[in-house]
Every structure is written in structure tokens, then in C-alpha cells.
Design an enzyme around this catalytic site. Structure first.
Site, PDB file in Angstrom:
ATOM      1  N   LYS A 123       0.766  -1.287   0.075  1.00  0.00           N
ATOM      2  CA  LYS A 123      -0.081  -0.209  -0.036  1.00  0.00           C
ATOM      3  C   LYS A 123       0.757   1.245  -0.030  1.00  0.00           C
ATOM      4  O   LYS A 123       0.440   2.204  -0.841  1.00  0.00           O
ATOM      5  CB  LYS A 123      -1.032  -0.222   1.301  1.00  0.00           C
ATOM      6  CG  LYS A 123      -1.732   1.215   1.465  1.00  0.00           C
ATOM      7  CD  LYS A 123      -2.639   0.882   2.644  1.00  0.00           C
ATOM      8  CE  LYS A 123      -1.829   0.549   4.013  1.00  0.00           C
ATOM      9  NZ  LYS A 123      -1.307   1.537   4.624  1.00  0.00           N
TER      10      LYS A 123
ATOM     11  N   ARG B 291     -10.315   2.170   8.715  1.00  0.00           N
ATOM     12  CA  ARG B 291      -9.687   1.036   9.024  1.00  0.00           C
ATOM     13  C   ARG B 291     -11.071   0.023   9.804  1.00  0.00           C
ATOM     14  O   ARG B 291     -11.020  -0.926   9.629  1.00  0.00           O
ATOM     15  CB  ARG B 291      -8.735   0.847   9.792  1.00  0.00           C
ATOM     16  CG  ARG B 291      -7.579   0.585   9.146  1.00  0.00           C
ATOM     17  CD  ARG B 291      -6.375   0.415  10.077  1.00  0.00           C
ATOM     18  NE  ARG B 291      -5.272   0.689   9.131  1.00  0.00           N
ATOM     19  CZ  ARG B 291      -3.830   0.553   9.321  1.00  0.00           C
ATOM     20  NH1 ARG B 291      -3.618   0.239  10.532  1.00  0.00           N
ATOM     21  NH2 ARG B 291      -3.042   0.952   8.452  1.00  0.00           N
TER      22      ARG B 291
ATOM     23  N   ARG C 112      11.553  -8.830   6.161  1.00  0.00           N
ATOM     24  CA  ARG C 112      12.081  -7.634   6.284  1.00  0.00           C
ATOM     25  C   ARG C 112      13.081  -7.478   7.277  1.00  0.00           C
ATOM     26  O   ARG C 112      12.779  -8.206   8.362  1.00  0.00           O
ATOM     27  CB  ARG C 112      11.019  -6.536   6.727  1.00  0.00           C
ATOM     28  CG  ARG C 112      10.312  -6.088   5.478  1.00  0.00           C
ATOM     29  CD  ARG C 112       9.238  -5.034   6.037  1.00  0.00           C
ATOM     30  NE  ARG C 112       8.127  -4.864   5.048  1.00  0.00           N
ATOM     31  CZ  ARG C 112       7.035  -4.314   5.590  1.00  0.00           C
ATOM     32  NH1 ARG C 112       6.635  -3.943   6.880  1.00  0.00           N
ATOM     33  NH2 ARG C 112       5.795  -4.071   4.805  1.00  0.00           N
TER      34      ARG C 112
ATOM     35  N   ARG D  30      12.112  -5.957  13.137  1.00  0.00           N
ATOM     36  CA  ARG D  30      11.382  -5.117  13.969  1.00  0.00           C
ATOM     37  C   ARG D  30      10.284  -6.019  14.430  1.00  0.00           C
ATOM     38  O   ARG D  30       9.664  -6.977  13.873  1.00  0.00           O
ATOM     39  CB  ARG D  30      10.541  -4.097  13.151  1.00  0.00           C
ATOM     40  CG  ARG D  30      11.576  -2.913  12.757  1.00  0.00           C
ATOM     41  CD  ARG D  30      10.776  -1.622  12.100  1.00  0.00           C
ATOM     42  NE  ARG D  30       9.279  -2.247  11.904  1.00  0.00           N
ATOM     43  CZ  ARG D  30       8.497  -1.520  11.573  1.00  0.00           C
ATOM     44  NH1 ARG D  30       8.693  -0.431  10.621  1.00  0.00           N
ATOM     45  NH2 ARG D  30       7.062  -1.776  11.445  1.00  0.00           N
TER      46      ARG D  30
ATOM     47  N   ARG E 212      -1.912  -9.057  12.864  1.00  0.00           N
ATOM     48  CA  ARG E 212      -2.314  -8.057  12.025  1.00  0.00           C
ATOM     49  C   ARG E 212      -3.321  -8.463  10.988  1.00  0.00           C
ATOM     50  O   ARG E 212      -4.378  -7.707  10.441  1.00  0.00           O
ATOM     51  CB  ARG E 212      -1.271  -7.223  11.465  1.00  0.00           C
ATOM     52  CG  ARG E 212      -0.304  -6.559  12.733  1.00  0.00           C
ATOM     53  CD  ARG E 212       1.043  -6.192  12.088  1.00  0.00           C
ATOM     54  NE  ARG E 212       0.976  -5.158  11.103  1.00  0.00           N
ATOM     55  CZ  ARG E 212       1.876  -4.953  10.438  1.00  0.00           C
ATOM     56  NH1 ARG E 212       3.240  -5.396  10.495  1.00  0.00           N
ATOM     57  NH2 ARG E 212       1.859  -3.715   9.450  1.00  0.00           N
TER      58      ARG E 212
END
Ligand SMILES: [Zn+2]
Length: 215
Positions: A8, A82, A121, A154, A165
Site C-alpha cells: 500500500k 480501518r 524484512r 522489527r 495483524r
């Protein structure tokens, strides 16, 4: 509307450049409020640090003031609304200002792909540069090319957190898509977020052009 890790942010940046829009990212705006250390910012921090969704009334309050501060230009809202409650509050605010949404972009991708993308990541805690264990490796394993700092995974990018999530997205944000779909005068564009950022942008731009938007 877009699950985490479907690309996004990248697309939002490209679209704002191409269409000369103002990019309002709820993530950026909430982080800025948190960093400013206001009472609202401290409340936000408690939710954000725990990886929880910030309550609707708090998000709406912060976003409403960002929206009224950016009244003039065309806006691209990223990461907001959201939840259906947030969408209703946005409708009310836009209606009061004599405005309305033109286009809603729904970007989706396979959950397994999303988990792979995010959990791979690795970020540099010093300069913020982001790498990926499969697709964007640093020259030296686990070390930032730019500043030589050891890369970290992270907290937000850990596989269990990503799955959490995604579940939150399915439960709270997918109903927002249903809320918008089929509304008269509102265009909903569906884009598959599985391709490369370039391919996704091409498909998105083509769909916008079909609606007579953009170049
Ligand atoms: Zn670095």
C-alpha cells in the site's frame, strides 16, 4: 483498503506524485502525534506499542484535524478508515464539508505471500533503511550497506505479529470494503498486490484511466 504487506505505502506514494494529491497516511499522522508527546499522543502510544488497533474515537479525532488542515487539495487517504465506525465518521465529516469520496482502491494479496514479505524484512535501526532476506539483501549478510549497523527484525514484522495483524484486518477492515461497495457514485477499484510494485502500479493506473482519471 489493504491488508498489511500488500504494498500500500509504495503505491500511495506513486499515486500522489502522478495525480498531484496530498498523501495523508494515518500511520505517519498517528506516529507524529505520538512523537509530539501530547496527551492524545501518549494514549496512542499505549496502543501502538502493543501492536493493537487504536480505538476509533481516538483515530477519528486525529484524522479529522488532519483532514480539516488539508482542506484544499485532492487527498489520498492511506490506512484510514480501518473500521466501519471510522468510515461512518469520515462520511459525516466529508458531507459537512460538502465533499465526498471519489474512488476507493482495494488492494489484496495472498496471506502466505504477505507473511513471507513482511517477516523477511530486516531494518537498520540507525538509518531506517529496509532490506529483505530474499528479495533485497544487503551486500554483507545482516549489515546495513549505508552505515554498517547490524540489521534487526522489527517487533511489528515478526511472523506471529503479522498473522495477528492479518486477522485484525479480516475482522475489522474487510467489512469497510462491503460498506463502500455498491454505493451509488463511488467507484471501487480492485487491484492484486501480488506483483512487483511496478506491475501493480501499471494495473492500478490502467483501471483509473478507464474511469477517466489520470494519464
Ligand atoms: Zn543503516
Amino acid at each position: 483498503m489493504c491488508p498489511p504487506g500488500a504494498g500500500k505505502g509504495t503505491q500511495a506514494k506513486q499515486l500522489t506524485d502522478r495525480f498531484h494529491l496530498r498523501h495523508l497516511s494515518s500511520g505517519d499522522i498517528l506516529r507524529a502525534e505520538k512523537a509530539a508527546g501530547t496527551d492524545l499522543g501518549k494514549t496512542l502510544g499505549q496502543y501502538m506499542d502493543a501492536g493493537k488497533l487504536v480505538p476509533d474515537d481516538v483515530v477519528v479525532k486525529v484524522m479529522a484535524s488532519a483532514l480539516s488542515a488539508n482542506n484544499a487539495a485532492g487527498l489520498l487517504l492511506d490506512g484510514f478508515p480501518r473500521t466501519v465506525e471510522q468510515a461512518k465518521a469520515l462520511d459525516d465529516q466529508l458531507a459537512a464539508a460538502g465533499k465526498a469520496l471519489d474512488v476507493v482502491v482495494v488492494m489484496d494479496a495472498d496471506p502466505a505471500l504477505i507473511v513471507r514479505r513482511i517477516s523477511g524484512r530486516r531494518s537498520c535501526p540507525k538509518c531506517g533503511r529496509v532490506y529483505h532476506t530474499e528479495t533485497l539483501k544487503p551486500r554483507k549478510d545482516g549489515v546495513c550497506d549505508d552505515c554498517g549497523t547490524t540489521l534487526v527484525l522489527r517487533e511489528d514484522d515478526r511472523e506471529e505479529v503479522v498473522r495477528q495483524r492479518l486477522e485484525t484486518y479480516r475482522r475489522q477492515t474487510e467489512p469497510v470494503i462491503a460498506y463502500y461497495r455498491g454505493r451509488a457514485g463511488l467507484k471501487v477499484i480492485d487491484v492484486d498486490g501480488a506483483g512487483t510494485p511496478k506491475a501493480v502500479l501499471k494495473s492500478l493506473a490502467a483501471k483509473l484511466a478507464e474511469l477517466g482519471l489520470g494519464s
